[in-house]
Design an enzyme around this catalytic site. Structure first.
Site, mmCIF file in Angstrom:
data_model
loop_
_atom_site.group_PDB
_atom_site.id
_atom_site.type_symbol
_atom_site.label_atom_id
_atom_site.label_comp_id
_atom_site.label_asym_id
_atom_site.label_seq_id
_atom_site.Cartn_x
_atom_site.Cartn_y
_atom_site.Cartn_z
ATOM 1 N N TYR A 47 17.399 -82.870 -22.488
ATOM 2 C CA TYR A 47 16.004 -82.885 -22.936
ATOM 3 C C TYR A 47 15.495 -84.314 -23.051
ATOM 4 C CZ TYR A 47 17.418 -84.165 -27.722
ATOM 5 O OH TYR A 47 17.914 -84.813 -28.824
ATOM 6 N N CYS A 48 14.166 -84.439 -23.005
ATOM 7 C CA CYS A 48 13.506 -85.722 -23.231
ATOM 8 C C CYS A 48 12.291 -85.453 -24.119
ATOM 9 C CB CYS A 48 13.134 -86.380 -21.901
ATOM 10 S SG CYS A 48 11.946 -85.441 -20.916
ATOM 11 N N LYS A 49 11.225 -86.237 -23.938
ATOM 12 C CA LYS A 49 10.053 -86.065 -24.793
ATOM 13 C C LYS A 49 9.204 -84.849 -24.375
ATOM 14 C CE LYS A 49 5.838 -88.441 -26.371
ATOM 15 N NZ LYS A 49 5.939 -87.945 -27.760
ATOM 16 N N GLY A 95 9.731 -83.306 -20.903
ATOM 17 C CA GLY A 95 10.377 -82.558 -19.840
ATOM 18 C C GLY A 95 10.464 -83.242 -18.490
ATOM 19 N N ILE A 129 11.207 -82.278 -26.350
ATOM 20 C CA ILE A 129 11.361 -82.182 -27.793
ATOM 21 C C ILE A 129 10.004 -82.031 -28.498
ATOM 22 C CG2 ILE A 129 11.283 -84.655 -28.354
ATOM 23 C CD1 ILE A 129 13.722 -84.105 -30.221
#
Length: 475
Positions: A434-436, A438, A463
């Site tokens: 995951y990142c901020k 996607g 996230i």
């Protein structure tokens, strides 16, 4: 040109002399397979103190109830593609929150019994333990597992709409399943799984006038088209069938196949539970193209006696769906009774079709490429599949909060590919990235696939979406 015409003429002469061109193989459809699955798939063991009391009053009943299963997720991971649920109507919640058995065990009831919604368990007050009290939690689990395994073989689910009462025993009164209850049941299944995850009677019927005609004319969906989907079967008799089908929505786009008589327009799937006594009837229905569910054992009797006659007859009958409580042996007994196909598998080509010219195919259900997950599925996967959870944001972003247990490798830093290749992991172990929002996680997931990891998933929406839907982060 003359030569080509000559060849064509010779070919025509050969064909006219009775030689037929090779018949093309038939695509594999869902009725060409045989599946082993679990009976009362939700069931946890009855507490021993309650079992002792039942046994003192009715030893036979106690013996028939003495079985249990691991969670649905674990059963699916084992390869079972046939499940069964028993459902009670509880629109206000709390109807089954105080089972009589609690007075004997002293344990606390799961608080989800207080929540309005359909409940899943076996018998009110005495056999009430289930892996989830709420049907919607099973549906969430099924959806999430399917999202993680989008290439899975179709999963069949039989459902009993339970409303039997035992006033002479003082057990909690179950509500009847009427038209409104069935409409609500259809709606909750459709809401949680969605059209794309379902094969409904209308999907099989297509442009034909009814389901029976469609099966006789076109047959069942091909296996490749059925992968990643669920097929629901209502295991009820005339009165409840009528209540379900009294709704126009159910007749035109309902979730359930119903077990009606063979001359009914909705005929498609039959439940004949005695493959010994009903062998000829099962074989006749299978020959006509219908699907049939039967049972390899019942009430623990075959398993205790290591009696394999019923199991073997179920295999021979051609019934596509075979239910059992013993896809793994019960370790408490010496009989080692088990219902499993060759090579310890739970799916095979139906022996009824061994003479047919079927296309070559594989039971392979492996994922192909990176799979995007919503927060709910990402969360369930975290708990169920022992993944590496990988945060690929910058350190500054991580300092604002991270998903519990996540490792961190910054995707934007130099050497990201080298760092993931240095991860000391079995390449079969799932990786959740995951990142901020996607974008980076999708690219990072592709690099993980390039590095040889087989099961890679990324959190769509990142996230930010995770937090907006109420899922936690830690400092």
């Amino acid at each position: 040109m003359y030569f080509r015409l000559l060849v064509f003429a010779v070919f025509s002469i050969i064909c006219s002399c009775g030689q037929k061109p090779t018949e093309l193989p038939e695509p594999v459809s869902i009725n060409h397979l045989q599946f082993i699955g679990s009976h009362n798939s939700y069931k946890k063991a009855i507490p021993q103190v309650i079992m002792d009391q039942i046994s003192s009053e009715n030893p036979g009943l106690a013996a028939s109830l003495d079985y249990s299963h691991p969670g649905i997720w674990q059963q699916l991971d084992m390869g079972l593609r046939l499940l069964e649920l028993d459902v009670y109507h509880d629109p206000e919640g709390g109807r089954f929150s105080k089972p009589l058995g609690l007075k004997m065990t002293g344990e606390e009831i799961d608080p989800d019994f207080d929540t309005p919604g359909f409940k899943v368990f076996h018998v009110q007050d005495i056999d009430y333990r289930s892996h989830h009290p709420l049907l919607e939690d099973y549906l969430k689990e099924l959806k999430s597992w399917s999202d993680l395994h989008p290439n899975h073989l179709p999963v069949f689910i039989t459902l009993n709409a339970k409303d039997q009462n035992y006033p002479e025993k003082g057990l909690t009164e179950a509500l009847p399943f009427d038209k409104q209850a069935f409409q609500a049941l259809d709606q909750v299944i459709f809401y949680h799984l969605g059209k794309e995850k379902l094969i409904r009677p209308a999907d099989v019927t297509g442009s034909q006038p009814d389901l029976r005609t469609a099966i006789a004319t076109n047959g069942w969906p091909e296996l490749e088209d059925a992968k990643g989907k669920f097929i629901w079967i209502l295991d009820e008799k005339a009165k409840k069938q009528e209540a379900y089908l009294s709704s126009l929505e159910a007749r035109e786009a309902g979730v359930f196949f119903v077990t009606v008589s063979e001359d009914h327009p909705m005929a498609g799937i039959f439940i004949l539970n005695d493959p010994v006594r009903q062998q000829a009837q099962i074989r006749d229905l299978v020959e006509k193209g219908y699907l049939v569910r039967t049972r390899a054992d019942s009430d623990t009797q075959e398993a205790r006696a290591n009696d394999t006659q019923r199991r073997d007859k179920a295999f021979e009958s051609g019934a596509q769906l075979i239910s059992t409580d013993y896809y793994i042996p019960d370790q408490r007994w010496d009989s080692r009774y088990q219902v499993v196909f060759e090579k310890s598998s739970y799916t095979r080509i139906n022996p009824f079709n061994t003479g047919k010219n079927l296309e070559n195919f594989t039971f392979d259900e492996e994922n192909e490429g990176v799979i995007g997950l919503d927060p709910q599925t990402f969360s369930l996967a975290e708990a169920q599949i022992d993944p590496l959870v990988l945060d690929v944001r910058t350190q500054a972003e991580v300092d604002e909060g991270i998903i519990t247990g996540a490792s961190h490798i910054d995707f934007l830093q130099e050497g990201f590919q080298q760092k993931i290749e240095e991860l000391d992991l079995n390449k079969e172990r799932p990786v959740l990235v995951y990142c901020k929002v996607g974008g980076r996680s999708a690219k990072a997931a592709e690099q993980l696939m390039d590095a040889g990891f087989k099961n890679v998933y990324h959190l769509e929406g990142g996230i930010d979406l995770w937090k907006s839907e109420g899922f936690p982060v830690v400092p």
